[in-house]
Design a protein around this motif. Structure first.
Motif, PDB file in Angstrom:
ATOM      1  N   GLU A  59     -28.035 -91.067  36.601  1.00 58.93           N
ATOM      2  CA  GLU A  59     -27.960 -90.627  37.993  1.00 58.93           C
ATOM      3  C   GLU A  59     -29.102 -91.263  38.788  1.00 58.93           C
ATOM      4  O   GLU A  59     -30.133 -90.644  39.059  1.00 58.93           O
ATOM      5  N   ASP A  92     -22.675 -89.518  37.817  1.00 57.19           N
ATOM      6  CA  ASP A  92     -22.847 -88.161  37.304  1.00 57.19           C
ATOM      7  C   ASP A  92     -21.730 -87.782  36.348  1.00 57.19           C
ATOM      8  O   ASP A  92     -21.957 -87.755  35.163  1.00 57.19           O
ATOM      9  N   GLU A 107     -21.955 -89.304  42.406  1.00 58.61           N
ATOM     10  CA  GLU A 107     -22.399 -88.155  43.176  1.00 58.61           C
ATOM     11  C   GLU A 107     -23.101 -88.727  44.410  1.00 58.61           C
ATOM     12  O   GLU A 107     -24.316 -88.727  44.500  1.00 58.61           O
ATOM     13  N   SER A 150     -18.520 -86.541  46.739  1.00 56.70           N
ATOM     14  CA  SER A 150     -19.699 -86.461  45.881  1.00 56.70           C
ATOM     15  C   SER A 150     -19.303 -85.750  44.593  1.00 56.70           C
ATOM     16  O   SER A 150     -19.403 -84.536  44.472  1.00 56.70           O
ATOM     17  N   GLU A 152     -18.921 -84.025  41.158  1.00 55.92           N
ATOM     18  CA  GLU A 152     -19.776 -83.174  40.333  1.00 55.92           C
ATOM     19  C   GLU A 152     -18.893 -82.565  39.261  1.00 55.92           C
ATOM     20  O   GLU A 152     -18.219 -81.572  39.481  1.00 55.92           O
ATOM     21  N   GLU A 167     -19.796 -81.949  45.101  1.00 60.34           N
ATOM     22  CA  GLU A 167     -21.098 -81.304  45.120  1.00 60.34           C
ATOM     23  C   GLU A 167     -21.483 -80.800  46.524  1.00 60.34           C
ATOM     24  O   GLU A 167     -22.259 -79.868  46.645  1.00 60.34           O
TER      25      GLU A 167
END
Length: 170
Positions: A59, A92, A107, A150, A152, A167
């Motif tokens: 990340e 991620d 992400e 994003s 997640e 996210e």
């Protein structure tokens, strides 16, 4: 038994296997110390029961010149680390699919994409152009039908149904 509470260890200078608090009779051993910065999600390959490799999302901002690899492969037998993909923004989620590939996501706010690695043991040093959605190797492809967000976490069912979260959304 589970640990009584979350470990309060924002950072640790102990050796790798001592830097982690584990529950009950679980054991920890360091497989490799050459993994890139900020390793996040890990997908075991080819399965969870008898894995030979760990596919790791780092990340990091992989879009800057000279950035470390966004995705790496670690051979569990000897800890050999190989760089698979460069150029992702905050890799991620990493997940093995029921059909024998690996998906990784970014992400990265509303511009994050989901990428599929079609040949996880033979993809090496692929360069991603995340804005254009292209790569230097046809075995790494963007999956635009899943949207830009994003990412997640992600779950892929055998029939292709995919669950994932953004996210930045409730």
């Amino acid at each position: 038994n589970p640990v009584a509470e979350s470990a309060n260890t924002p950072s640790s200078t102990k050796a790798g296997d001592l830097a982690v608090e584990v529950a009950g009779d679980l054991r920890v051993r360091v497989i490799g110390s050459k993994v890139g910065e900020n390793a996040d999600m890990i997908a075991l390959w080819p399965d969870d029961a008898n894995p030979t490799h760990a596919i790791i999302c780092n990340e990091i901002n992989g879009t800057v010149a000279g950035a470390p690899a966004s995705v790496q492969r670690v051979r569990l037998s000897d800890g050999q680390v190989e760089d698979m993909v460069f150029g992702l923004q905050n890799c991620d989620p990493a997940r093995r699919t029921p059909w024998g590939t690996i998906v990784v996501g970014e992400e990265a706010g509303p511009g994050g994409r989901l990428w599929e690695i079609l040949d996880p043991l033979n993809v090496n040093k692929v360069i991603v152009d995340r804005v254009a959605g292209t790569t230097s190797d046809p075995r790494v492809v963007v999956r635009p039908a899943l949207g830009q967000l994003s990412y997640e976490g992600i779950v892929l069912l055998p029939n292709g149904i995919t669950y994932y979260g953004d996210e930045l959304r409730p």
